[in-house]
Design a protein around this motif. Sequence first.
Motif, PDB file in Angstrom:
ATOM      1  N   VAL A 182       0.837  -1.211   0.000  1.00 26.14           N
ATOM      2  CA  VAL A 182       0.000   0.000   0.000  1.00 26.14           C
ATOM      3  C   VAL A 182       0.867   1.255   0.000  1.00 26.14           C
ATOM      4  O   VAL A 182       0.510   2.256  -0.605  1.00 26.14           O
ATOM      5  CB  VAL A 182      -1.008   0.052   1.173  1.00 26.14           C
ATOM      6  N   LEU A 227       1.690   2.089  -3.372  1.00 23.73           N
ATOM      7  CA  LEU A 227       0.595   2.765  -4.078  1.00 23.73           C
ATOM      8  C   LEU A 227       0.624   4.264  -3.809  1.00 23.73           C
ATOM      9  O   LEU A 227       0.473   5.075  -4.732  1.00 23.73           O
ATOM     10  CB  LEU A 227      -0.746   2.164  -3.639  1.00 23.73           C
ATOM     11  N   VAL A 228       0.850   4.634  -2.544  1.00 19.45           N
ATOM     12  CA  VAL A 228       0.966   6.060  -2.226  1.00 19.45           C
ATOM     13  C   VAL A 228       2.082   6.674  -3.065  1.00 19.45           C
ATOM     14  O   VAL A 228       1.908   7.731  -3.689  1.00 19.45           O
ATOM     15  CB  VAL A 228       1.246   6.257  -0.724  1.00 19.45           C
ATOM     16  N   ILE A 261       1.125   7.238  -6.680  1.00 19.69           N
ATOM     17  CA  ILE A 261       0.260   8.402  -6.903  1.00 19.69           C
ATOM     18  C   ILE A 261       1.061   9.693  -6.735  1.00 19.69           C
ATOM     19  O   ILE A 261       0.883  10.645  -7.496  1.00 19.69           O
ATOM     20  CB  ILE A 261      -0.951   8.357  -5.955  1.00 19.69           C
ATOM     21  N   TRP A 306       1.602  12.815  -9.459  1.00 22.40           N
ATOM     22  CA  TRP A 306       1.384  14.253  -9.289  1.00 22.40           C
ATOM     23  C   TRP A 306       2.668  15.055  -9.448  1.00 22.40           C
ATOM     24  O   TRP A 306       2.629  16.243  -9.733  1.00 22.40           O
ATOM     25  CB  TRP A 306       0.711  14.552  -7.950  1.00 22.40           C
ATOM     26  N   PHE A 348      -8.607   3.757  -5.323  1.00 25.38           N
ATOM     27  CA  PHE A 348      -7.519   4.371  -6.078  1.00 25.38           C
ATOM     28  C   PHE A 348      -7.861   5.820  -6.440  1.00 25.38           C
ATOM     29  O   PHE A 348      -7.039   6.721  -6.257  1.00 25.38           O
ATOM     30  CB  PHE A 348      -7.258   3.541  -7.334  1.00 25.38           C
ATOM     31  N   TYR A 349      -9.082   6.042  -6.916  1.00 20.41           N
ATOM     32  CA  TYR A 349      -9.459   7.401  -7.275  1.00 20.41           C
ATOM     33  C   TYR A 349      -9.469   8.304  -6.046  1.00 20.41           C
ATOM     34  O   TYR A 349      -9.022   9.446  -6.095  1.00 20.41           O
ATOM     35  CB  TYR A 349     -10.832   7.423  -7.949  1.00 20.41           C
ATOM     36  N   PHE A 382      -7.714   8.024  -3.296  1.00 14.65           N
ATOM     37  CA  PHE A 382      -6.381   8.376  -2.816  1.00 14.65           C
ATOM     38  C   PHE A 382      -5.624   9.218  -3.827  1.00 14.65           C
ATOM     39  O   PHE A 382      -4.772  10.013  -3.453  1.00 14.65           O
ATOM     40  CB  PHE A 382      -5.609   7.118  -2.414  1.00 14.65           C
ATOM     41  N   THR A 383      -5.947   9.056  -5.104  1.00  8.27           N
ATOM     42  CA  THR A 383      -5.322   9.931  -6.084  1.00  8.27           C
ATOM     43  C   THR A 383      -5.671  11.387  -5.799  1.00  8.27           C
ATOM     44  O   THR A 383      -4.796  12.253  -5.774  1.00  8.27           O
ATOM     45  CB  THR A 383      -5.803   9.566  -7.498  1.00  8.27           C
ATOM     46  N   ILE A 398      -4.052  12.593  -2.478  1.00 11.19           N
ATOM     47  CA  ILE A 398      -2.622  12.893  -2.574  1.00 11.19           C
ATOM     48  C   ILE A 398      -2.394  14.124  -3.449  1.00 11.19           C
ATOM     49  O   ILE A 398      -1.467  14.891  -3.220  1.00 11.19           O
ATOM     50  CB  ILE A 398      -1.855  11.655  -3.085  1.00 11.19           C
ATOM     51  N   GLU A 399      -3.287  14.323  -4.413  1.00  6.68           N
ATOM     52  CA  GLU A 399      -3.164  15.531  -5.239  1.00  6.68           C
ATOM     53  C   GLU A 399      -3.173  16.766  -4.351  1.00  6.68           C
ATOM     54  O   GLU A 399      -2.465  17.736  -4.605  1.00  6.68           O
ATOM     55  CB  GLU A 399      -4.326  15.599  -6.235  1.00  6.68           C
ATOM     56  N   ALA A 434      -3.908   9.920   3.450  1.00  7.41           N
ATOM     57  CA  ALA A 434      -3.743   8.828   2.492  1.00  7.41           C
ATOM     58  C   ALA A 434      -3.092   7.620   3.144  1.00  7.41           C
ATOM     59  O   ALA A 434      -3.530   6.479   2.972  1.00  7.41           O
ATOM     60  CB  ALA A 434      -2.912   9.304   1.311  1.00  7.41           C
ATOM     61  N   LEU A 449      -4.736   3.991   3.754  1.00  9.47           N
ATOM     62  CA  LEU A 449      -4.263   2.756   3.141  1.00  9.47           C
ATOM     63  C   LEU A 449      -3.872   1.726   4.207  1.00  9.47           C
ATOM     64  O   LEU A 449      -4.036   0.535   3.991  1.00  9.47           O
ATOM     65  CB  LEU A 449      -3.106   3.054   2.196  1.00  9.47           C
TER      66      LEU A 449
END
Lengths: 498, 471
Positions: free
Chosen positions: A175, A178-179, A182, A186, B387-388, B390-391, B394-395, B402, B406
């Motif tokens: 996990v 995954l962070v 992402i 960005w 996923f969306y 956390f995207t 994090i943005e 986040a 998780l």
Amino acid sequence: MNFPILSTLIFLPLISSFFIFVSKEQKKSYSPIYISLFGSVATFLLSLFLWYSLDINSSDFQFIEEKSWINNFIKFKLGVDGISVLFIVLTTFITPICIVSCINSVRDRVREFLIAILILETFMIGVFCSLDLVIFYLFFEAGLIPMFLIIGVWGGPKRVYSAFKFFLFTLLGSVLMLVAIIVIYWLTGTTDITRIYEIQIPQEYQNLLWLAFFSSFAVKTPMWPVHTWLPDAHVEAPTAGSVILAAILLKMAGYGFLRFSIPMFPIASEFFTPLIYFLSIVAIIYTSLVALMQDDMKKLIAYSSVAHMGYVTLGIFTLTKQGIEGSIYQMISHGLISAALFLCVGVVYDRLHSRLISTYGGLVNYLPKYSFLFLVFALAALGLPGTTGFLGEFLILTGTFQKSYFVALLATFGVVLGAAYMLWLTKRVIFGKTNNTEIKSLKDINKTEISMLAALAFFVIFFGFYPMPLIETLNVSVDNLINNYEQSINNISLVKND
Amino acid sequence: MINNLNILLPEIFLTLSIFVTLMLGVFTQKSFNLIFNLSSIIILITIVIIFNSSNITERIFLDSFIKDNFSSYFKVLILFSSLFVLNSSKVFIIESKIDKFEYPIIILISILGMFFMVSSNDLILFYLGLELQSLALYILASIDRDNLKSSESGIKYFVLSALSSGLLLYGCSLLYGFTGSTNFELIADKLNEENKGAIFAMVFILVGLAFKISAVPFHMWTPDVYEGAPTSITSFFAVVPKVAGLAVLIKFMFIPFVNILLEWQSIIIFISIASMILGAVAAIVQKNIKRLLAYSSIGHIGYALAGVATGAISGYKSTIVYITIYVVMNIGAFSCLYMMKKDGEYKENISDLSGISKKHPILAVSFLIILFSLAGIPPLGGFFAKFYIFTSVIEHKMYTLAIIGLLTTVISAFYYLKVIKTIYFEDNFVVFDPIKNKVAQTTVLISCTFLITFFLYPSLLNNIVSSLFLN
């Protein structure tokens, strides 16, 4: 060439698993095995074709397939280079062998087992093909589901504990990845790794991102101290599960280091090299000592896997040509040898239902063919010249000597320990006195078992004497990897000097 | 005038149908089947009406009612989920002898309330819609009135919900007092960080809404009501009011509270984290599947709120995608429960699932897919939902949120795995009665197909949701 060879490769096992799913359920029917064998052999042949048609003089990704997937965000991008193609071939080679091994070892719910294995193969090939971080993560994680079921449904008495430990450890590690993925999106605006290679990730982010990826790969490798799930999972998994786990799943992490950690975060990789050295050396020496004291054969081989993977991480992070090539070689070789050793254990386990070393002894008198093959693999595992095991370790140590004498010295000490536990295992299982009277009535290995083991033995010895096909495939890609790495390190030092 | 009525057509149609079906139900004998089928048809027709309406944003009644893509999307989602929930539970309703003709009608009434909630652009209309749906839900919770647990859950829900409605109303009146308006857009103009009284009001409104979507620390009613109410009602509770509640929450954050983002953001972050953690930890010890799903829904609301917490359109979008996938997963999960019947009795304990994979392979596989999806393991739909979220989290550089989110995913994976363990790894041979509920089977099948094939074209849902915020 427009034929989508990689997608076909990925989805061929899935399609054959679908055929098994719809095939009629009958007792004692071999048709699921034939279907899956057909599917996986076809996949293997296709992957050989892929290897053959790969241009090994180019370091670029080839057979690229690109499809828009999530709008303006992620592309479904596949491609292979000299490094990944070897892992794909290893995967497609091991899977049919696993399926053959089911004939003797899986009694219950064979159809479901084969479906799980084939779906797992799909995900594993996907991991090695994907050129996009999210797609990679998708396949990397998805593999947990079939493996969890393989351990849990068909495993040994402590299977529930092992399956949970396996699943949660791996999930926890990934996990964080995954962070990181992402965050990379960005930062760079893309998850396509070929484009991320070109964009330098800002230095202040590199260390944290590297650690996030590391947390996932370290669990999967597995590196000390997060290796504890592996012995449990191996011991409880059915033979085919152990084989896949040792031969392929563990290699995903080594592949991940090569594909992601080093090219994307060169500065962090340089920074954390001492950490990797330390953990690898501990893995090599400590787990070798632990392996010495095991009384369960599968556990012994599991710990030896941890030690061998210690060499792999050590070799990768020497960041020398010999080291990295040696690591890849070692991964392939360990894939073949550990698979074979687990199959060997499976063979006697099917007969006596015991994995304890003390149950056996003096097998050579009653199972001569089996004993011969076992000896071949045991010697290969300890790195006897003329087998693949030797070449991998030799190259890694050569690479390590260029960086640090002290680390190399410690790693070499591990080779001695490796010889110790493997030889002692062989002595206690194959030679010595036969105390157990049941052994006297055992039958030697049958044709299917011989065919599996002989196929593996052939490649272990063939590539031990003639490593050129593998090394040539790797050569350019590894050169490219190291060049890029050195270039970005030099850039940084130039900036610092200014 | 006629044009104006067109805007309200779905609501008008629904209201009239409720009257007609109510009369029909009273004056015919043994009318459950008739009314039930009629209600399904009414829902279908309403869906058609909404699909046929123009997608221009229109307001009526002094801007207090708004019809836009946002509200239409949620209305369709509410209708579809009610349709599936109702039909998959029909056999269950008849067998548990709660087949009163009022049952589907009350559901229609609550849908009507939700329609006004998601379409409201005014505090008064919003509150009326909320109360209409709440009143219907109180009755639903205690519909099995001879059953002690059901009555208890009804009373519990009523008392707590009334309290939260009171708080909410208090908040609304404060908001009116400090801004001088009940219209959302006018409130937004008047609200700023200096207006401390209005911020106070915002907290009350948030508390009321958090109660309706059962977010921690206002979740206490959820497990008891979920367990006590009949399964068919529980599945309705788990899905439909949550959708409406979240829609309204997003609306509040997006329109009236848009200028005091910093004030509510920290509250939502806290609620989100608390829900994720409690949902993950408390579910571990549950033995009853309905309770487990209750805690899991609390956790899921936490993830959905993480998207809201970003306070940006990308975050709201991810929340909407999340809640949509959540609806599909939960409808599937509850439909599985309708098949757990043994010796004529519906089973609710996890231990009753022990080893069903041997005799009911298809049910077991469906359960497996839905549970892994709830846990958010790729390549299933549930993964994309997370996923969306956390995207977008994090943005907006909310790394702590986040990472906590998780990590709780890992903890919550544990209890989903426990159920899978019961289904697959145990050696018992539980055999359920032959499954007669074909609709539930179909629903499970649809839900699983959606979750498996979601990865083939994951941007479809995104495109739809993106179009909601265009105006």
